[in-house]
Scaffold this motif. Sequence first.
Motif, PDB file in Angstrom:
ATOM      1  N   LEU A 148     -27.760 -34.909  15.414  1.00 21.76           N
ATOM      2  CA  LEU A 148     -27.003 -36.157  15.458  1.00 21.76           C
ATOM      3  C   LEU A 148     -27.726 -37.231  16.241  1.00 21.76           C
ATOM      4  O   LEU A 148     -27.250 -38.363  16.332  1.00 21.76           O
ATOM      5  CB  LEU A 148     -25.637 -35.903  16.117  1.00 21.76           C
ATOM      6  CG  LEU A 148     -24.726 -34.955  15.358  1.00 21.76           C
ATOM      7  CD1 LEU A 148     -23.572 -34.537  16.233  1.00 21.76           C
ATOM      8  CD2 LEU A 148     -24.209 -35.631  14.110  1.00 21.76           C
ATOM      9  N   GLY A 151     -27.634 -41.166  15.806  1.00 19.85           N
ATOM     10  CA  GLY A 151     -26.390 -41.618  15.183  1.00 19.85           C
ATOM     11  C   GLY A 151     -26.551 -42.061  13.735  1.00 19.85           C
ATOM     12  O   GLY A 151     -27.629 -41.981  13.148  1.00 19.85           O
ATOM     13  N   GLY A 152     -25.454 -42.495  13.130  1.00 22.20           N
ATOM     14  CA  GLY A 152     -25.479 -42.922  11.729  1.00 22.20           C
ATOM     15  C   GLY A 152     -24.492 -42.129  10.908  1.00 22.20           C
ATOM     16  O   GLY A 152     -24.193 -40.980  11.224  1.00 22.20           O
ATOM     17  N   ARG A 153     -23.974 -42.766   9.853  1.00 21.95           N
ATOM     18  CA  ARG A 153     -22.894 -42.174   9.079  1.00 21.95           C
ATOM     19  C   ARG A 153     -23.332 -40.911   8.329  1.00 21.95           C
ATOM     20  O   ARG A 153     -22.686 -39.874   8.408  1.00 21.95           O
ATOM     21  CB  ARG A 153     -22.387 -43.215   8.077  1.00 21.95           C
ATOM     22  CG  ARG A 153     -20.961 -43.036   7.631  1.00 21.95           C
ATOM     23  CD  ARG A 153     -20.562 -44.195   6.753  1.00 21.95           C
ATOM     24  NE  ARG A 153     -21.293 -44.185   5.489  1.00 21.95           N
ATOM     25  CZ  ARG A 153     -20.958 -43.411   4.457  1.00 21.95           C
ATOM     26  NH1 ARG A 153     -19.916 -42.638   4.531  1.00 21.95           N
ATOM     27  NH2 ARG A 153     -21.657 -43.436   3.342  1.00 21.95           N
ATOM     28  N   THR A 156     -23.917 -38.048  10.654  1.00 20.32           N
ATOM     29  CA  THR A 156     -22.685 -37.437  11.151  1.00 20.32           C
ATOM     30  C   THR A 156     -22.093 -36.499  10.119  1.00 20.32           C
ATOM     31  O   THR A 156     -21.655 -35.386  10.430  1.00 20.32           O
ATOM     32  CB  THR A 156     -21.669 -38.528  11.500  1.00 20.32           C
ATOM     33  OG1 THR A 156     -22.287 -39.446  12.377  1.00 20.32           O
ATOM     34  CG2 THR A 156     -20.456 -37.945  12.160  1.00 20.32           C
ATOM     35  N   LYS A 157     -22.093 -36.946   8.839  1.00 19.73           N
ATOM     36  CA  LYS A 157     -21.517 -36.120   7.781  1.00 19.73           C
ATOM     37  C   LYS A 157     -22.314 -34.822   7.617  1.00 19.73           C
ATOM     38  O   LYS A 157     -21.737 -33.727   7.593  1.00 19.73           O
ATOM     39  CB  LYS A 157     -21.536 -36.928   6.475  1.00 19.73           C
ATOM     40  CG  LYS A 157     -20.824 -36.271   5.330  1.00 19.73           C
ATOM     41  CD  LYS A 157     -20.871 -37.172   4.111  1.00 19.73           C
ATOM     42  CE  LYS A 157     -21.078 -36.338   2.871  1.00 19.73           C
ATOM     43  NZ  LYS A 157     -21.371 -37.156   1.694  1.00 19.73           N
ATOM     44  N   GLY A 159     -24.138 -33.475   9.834  1.00 20.24           N
ATOM     45  CA  GLY A 159     -23.953 -32.711  11.067  1.00 20.24           C
ATOM     46  C   GLY A 159     -22.657 -31.939  11.058  1.00 20.24           C
ATOM     47  O   GLY A 159     -22.622 -30.778  11.462  1.00 20.24           O
ATOM     48  N   LEU A 160     -21.596 -32.558  10.559  1.00 25.78           N
ATOM     49  CA  LEU A 160     -20.293 -31.881  10.524  1.00 25.78           C
ATOM     50  C   LEU A 160     -20.369 -30.627   9.652  1.00 25.78           C
ATOM     51  O   LEU A 160     -19.921 -29.547  10.039  1.00 25.78           O
ATOM     52  CB  LEU A 160     -19.238 -32.848   9.999  1.00 25.78           C
ATOM     53  CG  LEU A 160     -17.801 -32.376  10.089  1.00 25.78           C
ATOM     54  CD1 LEU A 160     -17.393 -32.223  11.536  1.00 25.78           C
ATOM     55  CD2 LEU A 160     -16.864 -33.353   9.402  1.00 25.78           C
ATOM     56  N   HIS A 161     -20.990 -30.771   8.477  1.00 21.59           N
ATOM     57  CA  HIS A 161     -21.122 -29.616   7.585  1.00 21.59           C
ATOM     58  C   HIS A 161     -21.935 -28.517   8.249  1.00 21.59           C
ATOM     59  O   HIS A 161     -21.586 -27.335   8.207  1.00 21.59           O
ATOM     60  CB  HIS A 161     -21.808 -30.023   6.279  1.00 21.59           C
ATOM     61  CG  HIS A 161     -20.976 -30.938   5.452  1.00 21.59           C
ATOM     62  ND1 HIS A 161     -21.369 -31.402   4.231  1.00 21.59           N
ATOM     63  CD2 HIS A 161     -19.773 -31.496   5.686  1.00 21.59           C
ATOM     64  CE1 HIS A 161     -20.431 -32.198   3.729  1.00 21.59           C
ATOM     65  NE2 HIS A 161     -19.469 -32.267   4.597  1.00 21.59           N
TER      66      HIS A 161
ATOM     67  N   VAL B  87     -16.899 -29.534  18.265  1.00 23.15           N
ATOM     68  CA  VAL B  87     -16.570 -29.854  16.878  1.00 23.15           C
ATOM     69  C   VAL B  87     -15.397 -30.848  16.826  1.00 23.15           C
ATOM     70  O   VAL B  87     -15.326 -31.688  15.917  1.00 23.15           O
ATOM     71  CB  VAL B  87     -16.315 -28.571  16.059  1.00 23.15           C
ATOM     72  CG1 VAL B  87     -14.940 -28.016  16.254  1.00 23.15           C
ATOM     73  CG2 VAL B  87     -16.546 -28.817  14.570  1.00 23.15           C
ATOM     74  N   LEU B  90     -17.013 -34.159  17.384  1.00 30.30           N
ATOM     75  CA  LEU B  90     -17.764 -34.525  16.182  1.00 30.30           C
ATOM     76  C   LEU B  90     -16.818 -34.985  15.075  1.00 30.30           C
ATOM     77  O   LEU B  90     -17.091 -35.955  14.359  1.00 30.30           O
ATOM     78  CB  LEU B  90     -18.600 -33.328  15.721  1.00 30.30           C
ATOM     79  CG  LEU B  90     -19.518 -33.579  14.540  1.00 30.30           C
ATOM     80  CD1 LEU B  90     -20.493 -34.680  14.866  1.00 30.30           C
ATOM     81  CD2 LEU B  90     -20.274 -32.321  14.178  1.00 30.30           C
ATOM     82  N   LYS B  93     -15.746 -38.433  15.828  1.00 31.68           N
ATOM     83  CA  LYS B  93     -16.849 -39.354  15.552  1.00 31.68           C
ATOM     84  C   LYS B  93     -16.957 -39.602  14.051  1.00 31.68           C
ATOM     85  O   LYS B  93     -17.109 -40.739  13.603  1.00 31.68           O
ATOM     86  CB  LYS B  93     -18.135 -38.742  16.093  1.00 31.68           C
ATOM     87  CG  LYS B  93     -19.390 -39.580  15.977  1.00 31.68           C
ATOM     88  CD  LYS B  93     -20.545 -38.807  16.618  1.00 31.68           C
ATOM     89  CE  LYS B  93     -21.901 -39.226  16.102  1.00 31.68           C
ATOM     90  NZ  LYS B  93     -22.361 -40.499  16.604  1.00 31.68           N
ATOM     91  N   ALA B  94     -16.815 -38.505  13.274  1.00 34.25           N
ATOM     92  CA  ALA B  94     -16.892 -38.641  11.822  1.00 34.25           C
ATOM     93  C   ALA B  94     -15.736 -39.494  11.311  1.00 34.25           C
ATOM     94  O   ALA B  94     -15.905 -40.331  10.416  1.00 34.25           O
ATOM     95  CB  ALA B  94     -16.858 -37.262  11.175  1.00 34.25           C
ATOM     96  N   GLU B  97     -16.554 -43.094  12.097  1.00 35.57           N
ATOM     97  CA  GLU B  97     -17.686 -43.673  11.368  1.00 35.57           C
ATOM     98  C   GLU B  97     -17.444 -43.746   9.875  1.00 35.57           C
ATOM     99  O   GLU B  97     -17.933 -44.646   9.204  1.00 35.57           O
ATOM    100  CB  GLU B  97     -18.961 -42.865  11.647  1.00 35.57           C
ATOM    101  CG  GLU B  97     -19.551 -43.213  12.992  1.00 35.57           C
ATOM    102  CD  GLU B  97     -20.868 -42.513  13.245  1.00 35.57           C
ATOM    103  OE1 GLU B  97     -21.361 -41.824  12.337  1.00 35.57           O
ATOM    104  OE2 GLU B  97     -21.373 -42.657  14.363  1.00 35.57           O
ATOM    105  N   MET B  98     -16.680 -42.781   9.337  1.00 42.05           N
ATOM    106  CA  MET B  98     -16.502 -42.768   7.882  1.00 42.05           C
ATOM    107  C   MET B  98     -15.161 -43.357   7.463  1.00 42.05           C
ATOM    108  O   MET B  98     -14.908 -43.509   6.281  1.00 42.05           O
ATOM    109  CB  MET B  98     -16.647 -41.331   7.364  1.00 42.05           C
ATOM    110  CG  MET B  98     -18.025 -40.779   7.636  1.00 42.05           C
ATOM    111  SD  MET B  98     -18.422 -39.268   6.758  1.00 42.05           S
ATOM    112  CE  MET B  98     -17.608 -38.034   7.704  1.00 42.05           C
ATOM    113  N   VAL B 103     -13.712 -34.019   5.098  1.00 33.73           N
ATOM    114  CA  VAL B 103     -14.992 -33.462   5.552  1.00 33.73           C
ATOM    115  C   VAL B 103     -16.180 -34.065   4.798  1.00 33.73           C
ATOM    116  O   VAL B 103     -17.283 -34.110   5.315  1.00 33.73           O
ATOM    117  CB  VAL B 103     -15.050 -31.920   5.421  1.00 33.73           C
ATOM    118  CG1 VAL B 103     -14.285 -31.263   6.524  1.00 33.73           C
ATOM    119  CG2 VAL B 103     -14.596 -31.454   4.068  1.00 33.73           C
TER     120      VAL B 103
END
Lengths: 514, 109
Positions: A148, A151-153, A156-157, A159-161, B87, B90, B93-94, B97-98, B103
Amino acid sequence: MMDHIVVFPVILPLLLGVLLLLLQNQKLLFKRTLSLLAVALQVVAAGVLLNLVSSGEILVYALGNWAPPFGIVLVADRLAAWMLLITSLVSLCALLYAVRGTDIAGPHFHVLFQLQLLGLNGAFLTGDLFNLFVFFEILLLASYSLLLHGGGRLRTKAGLHFVVINLVGSTLFLFAVGILYGLLGTLNMADLAVKVAETSTENVVLIQTAGLLLFAVFALKAALLPLYLWLPSAYAYTTASVAALFAIMSKVGAYSILRVYTLIFGAQAGPAENLIEPWLLPLAMATLIIGVLGVVASSHLRQQVAYLVLASIGMLLIAFGLNNNVGIAAGLYYLPHSTFAAAAFFLLADTITKRRDGMGDKFEPGPVIMHTRLFGVLFFAIAILIAGLPPLSGFIGKFMILQAALPHSIFPWILGTVLITSLFTLIAMARGGSMLFYKALPATVCKIGPDREIPPTALMLSRELVSIISLLGLCVALLIWGGAITAFTLATANQLLQPDAYIQSVLNARVISS
Amino acid sequence: MEALVAIIIGVLTACGVYLTLRGRTFPVVLGLTFLSYAVNLFLLVMGRLTIGQPPIISEGIENYADPLPQALVLTAIVISFAMTAFVIVLALKAHLEMGNDHVDGKHKS
């Protein structure tokens, strides 16, 4: 003093990481120097360790002076030392690239970098299954944050996965460890090997379940089909130096497969012998095919490199899946090659991306970049390396793997898969290269360097290229000292396939008298 | 007692797997928490269920509680606790940002 060399690659990044956290308000130059020095020291330590174990000796270090199998042991054999050396070399090059400015895009870059190294080095050295889990978690937690970084969209996505799938993987790991401990009463890998071989028949199914659960976890870390979906976006969207470091991280899964399924569930494991042999080779071939399809279909350079990493994992696990000494030896030669080449390609892709104003790394005709010949030559060299054309190390690696596959019953399939995927890789990279360098719009020469406003000076250019050229140099070194290295990897493979020496060294290890 | 604990672990795992497969981040976080509860309980049970037995070797006692699974569980709890905290941050944050909590970051009507 020499007794403690085994623990050095674990202690050094741990202490440095904590120190850097305490020194976070110090000057940037100081932190960068400290971090680089630490990684350089790890290269030296890994070299010394490799030298010590190259004779075939297995060094066992009982942490806290608890005698195995009760305490946790660190074990340095040829494989562990080889992996340590590759890790430290790749991370030195990645860090050299990062200190140009990536490291100030977010806080604590150097701390996380050292903790990532702690996790990697620990995972390679540990001789205890639960401790392997702990080091996995350390390296994963550091990698979540490094992924991460900046940063950046999209980051983040991805990273979440990455985080969610790895947390599920950790849970499976604990279930497998729990089953093994509940049945066998030990977690020391050498002791487990002895106990698994003596398992009574009513427990065999449960032991096999635990073994296959572990395989699922390691396959997830290695990004084997069908558990690969996290890899392409995670590697494509993170910063270049982190992606270069991650080139070794997916190899941890391959290492764990090799270690656990030669030692605990290997040929001498009695009822659970060669547990994953029916699975590994077909899955590895499918991974190679999917990886190369991704390479062909990629619309961005970074995405293409990420899929190339996936394809190289497939190739590597084909070699390990052959389950004979020449196959493993070929894989251990291919492993550093593919790591160095992928890391170099991630860094090169970043330098190219930053020079194509507004175009990013899309495969579309864009402006002519500055120093286009220089970057073209580098791209060409890496393409040859990765596609496996002579004369560079990729060719030797693939040739050795195919040679090792000769006696295998499905050799025609392996040969066909490897050759056709190599051809497709070559076509995709030729297309990408011509799009980036030939089909450029000649009227517009894009004069921006990595720092936007100012055109880069020769000094800045050389600082950018030093890591890429060092990584390519390492691949050339693999070629020049190919004879010595293949002899070493063959000895490593033989050591792995005869785990008795490992088991005896661990179980008979002396604690250091005070 | 064993059967009851086994059923609890099974139900926790099933809930965890179901919630982890959901499309929004909050159920996924809850699912991961359930999975870690299940595995912690599983590890503890691996030392066998004993009541009132000492974990340290002492004279005149033949049955012991296995102390190692307790140590393993403690480590696993600490790690899963840290991971859950991470998590959650995170996921927040997601979400920021989104613009939504899916997910994959897609808008769902």
